[in-house]
Design an enzyme around this catalytic site. Structure first.
Site, PDB file in Angstrom:
ATOM      1  N   ASP A  10      31.840  36.737  42.332  1.00 60.16           N
ATOM      2  CA  ASP A  10      32.930  36.152  43.109  1.00 60.16           C
ATOM      3  C   ASP A  10      32.404  34.954  43.898  1.00 60.16           C
ATOM      4  O   ASP A  10      31.477  35.088  44.697  1.00 60.16           O
ATOM      5  CB  ASP A  10      33.469  37.238  44.064  1.00 60.16           C
ATOM      6  CG  ASP A  10      34.789  36.851  44.703  1.00 60.16           C
ATOM      7  OD1 ASP A  10      35.267  35.723  44.461  1.00 60.16           O
ATOM      8  OD2 ASP A  10      35.329  37.686  45.449  1.00 60.16           O
TER       9      ASP A  10
ATOM     10  N   ASP B  77      38.247  32.310  40.499  1.00 53.77           N
ATOM     11  CA  ASP B  77      36.882  32.270  41.046  1.00 53.77           C
ATOM     12  C   ASP B  77      36.191  33.632  40.998  1.00 53.77           C
ATOM     13  O   ASP B  77      35.292  33.908  41.777  1.00 53.77           O
ATOM     14  CB  ASP B  77      36.909  31.755  42.490  1.00 53.77           C
ATOM     15  CG  ASP B  77      37.554  32.749  43.441  1.00 53.77           C
ATOM     16  OD1 ASP B  77      38.369  33.566  42.991  1.00 53.77           O
ATOM     17  OD2 ASP B  77      37.219  32.709  44.637  1.00 53.77           O
ATOM     18  N   GLU B  78      36.587  34.460  40.075  1.00 56.88           N
ATOM     19  CA  GLU B  78      36.152  35.855  40.122  1.00 56.88           C
ATOM     20  C   GLU B  78      36.177  36.456  38.718  1.00 56.88           C
ATOM     21  O   GLU B  78      37.123  36.251  37.971  1.00 56.88           O
ATOM     22  CB  GLU B  78      37.185  36.566  40.989  1.00 56.88           C
ATOM     23  CG  GLU B  78      36.831  37.847  41.584  1.00 56.88           C
ATOM     24  CD  GLU B  78      38.044  38.389  42.353  1.00 56.88           C
ATOM     25  OE1 GLU B  78      38.193  39.608  42.351  1.00 56.88           O
ATOM     26  OE2 GLU B  78      38.836  37.611  42.919  1.00 56.88           O
TER      27      GLU B  78
END
Ligand SMILES: [Mg+2]
Length: 402
Positions: A9, A99-100
């Site tokens: 993350d 983003d993960e």
């Protein structure tokens, strides 16, 4: 099963991209987004600034923060670069959002080392090759890995050893809010019942949780609290469609009422789609009439979108084309499905998030993620200003009453 699942993350993603691209911002509190905070650097978070907070309140808390407008193109490019490193690290990568991602590194021991070594190397690569801080949690299950990364933030690495005792000792003292999917609303219900830690949830038993939160949520929560999470990491997972529907009952509905239902459905399903990091190309409208007959209409865009206003425009066009049928038979159910779903870290997606409305969508999603789906009802007025402009609709008849 050993601890081979990584939850990776990026930290304060949008704000970190801004600090990377403008050295003057490094080490300073940075807020992305003026109206609603889309992201805050850790320097700004130290003053209490949080994502989805109103801009005015954020500036009161942290008057010396630098407020920058969002640059979605830059974030999209950074996301693609990071996902390329993920895929270079393991063939099993499941994107969760921009983003993960989850990575499963099982079977890579001989060529790439132990999971914690792979995780350390992944963090170093993202830092040096892309210039962004990445936190990684490593565990036997997705749920534990996700919690571990949350605890390790920012710029950290946390490994949960794979024996049952370590896992339980890790999980049980944590606040219920740490469970993936427990929002402020559920947390308030649990606190009111005297349940504050995950260990207390596990001890309370399934029946208690079902009574408090309903069957589905209660069972799910009980499974996670007792450390049962068999969900595998699925590479390139692609749902074929995503949908939502609403029964209207048999009462006659005005055009405005039907439009309000349609808007709520589109909002709901688009939010889910964006949360899954996807875009869609095709919108399907399903109708059931007073005589139980059904109709399905669909319309496609040339490129995938993540924008609520675009999809709402298509859906309204489809609905308008069915107006004569609705007038004749009455309407008892509306459903919306999105198909031709696309990963938004792929190149196919046409910069859907490059205009204001998409930024607004993301901001609204964040507010709802934090405060619940009803925290903001998008004013119907927002949409009233959006023109019909739907050139891809086939054979659309004139729209009465619009
Ligand atoms: Mg993040």
């Amino acid at each position: 099963l050993p601890s081979t699942i990584l939850h990776a993350d990026l930290d304060a993603f949008f704000a970190s991209v801004e600090q990377r691209d403008d050295p003057a911002l490094r080490g300073r509190p940075v807020i992305v987004g003026g109206g609603v905070v889309l992201a805050a650097s850790y320097e700004a978070r130290a003053f209490g600034v949080r994502g989805a907070m109103g801009g005015r309140r954020a500036r009161t808390l942290c008057p010396h923060a630098v407020v920058v407008p969002p640059r979605m193109k830059a974030y999209s490019a950074a996301s693609r670069a990071v996902f390329a490193v993920f895929r270079d690290t393991s063939p099993l990568v499941e994107g969760v959002s921009i983003d993960e991602a989850f990575l499963d590194v099982r079977g890579l021991e001989r060529i790439a080392g132990a999971p914690h070594e792979i995780a350390a190397r992944l963090r170093a690569r993202v830092r040096t090759e892309i210039g962004l801080p990445l936190t990684v949690g490593v565990a036997r299950t997705k749920h534990l890995a996700k919690i571990a990364s949350g605890l390790a933030k920012p710029d950290g690495l946390l490994v949960v050893a794979d024996d049952p005792r370590s896992e339980r000792d890790f999980l049980h003292p944590l606040a219920v809010e740490r469970i993936w999917g427990v929002g402020p609303k559920s947390a308030a219900v649990l606190h009111a019942a005297g349940l504050n830690t995950i260990g207390e949830l596990a001890a309370a038993g399934e029946d208690v949780l079902v009574a408090l939160l309903g069957r589905h949520a209660g069972r799910h929560l009980h499974r996670l609290a007792t450390n049962h999470d068999p969900r595998p990491v699925r590479a390139g997972r692609r749902r074929r469609s995503m949908g939502s529907q609403s029964a209207l009952g048999r009462r006659a509905r005005s055009e405005a009422e039907i439009d309000a239902v349609l808007m709520a459905l589109v909002e709901r399903v688009m939010r889910r789609m964006r949360r899954a990091g996807l875009g869609c190309r095709t919108v399907v409208l399903r109708l059931r009439f007073g005589d139980y007959a059904r109709a399905t209409r669909s319309s496609s865009l040339r490129r995938a979108t993540r924008r609520t206003d675009t999809v709402l425009g298509l859906a309204r066009g489809l609905l308008a084309a069915c107006a004569p049928l609705i007038a004749e038979r009455g309407l008892t159910l509306i459903g919306i499905s999105l198909t031709s779903l696309t990963d938004d870290d792929g190149a196919q997606l046409e910069l859907p998030f490059d205009g204001r409305p998409a930024v607004l969508d993301d901001a609204l999603d964040q507010v709802r993620d934090r405060f619940g789906a009803n925290a903001i009802r998008r004013a119907a007025l927002v949409h009233r200003t959006i023109g019909p402009a739907m050139p891809t609709l086939p054979d659309r008849p004139d729209e009465p009453g619009r």
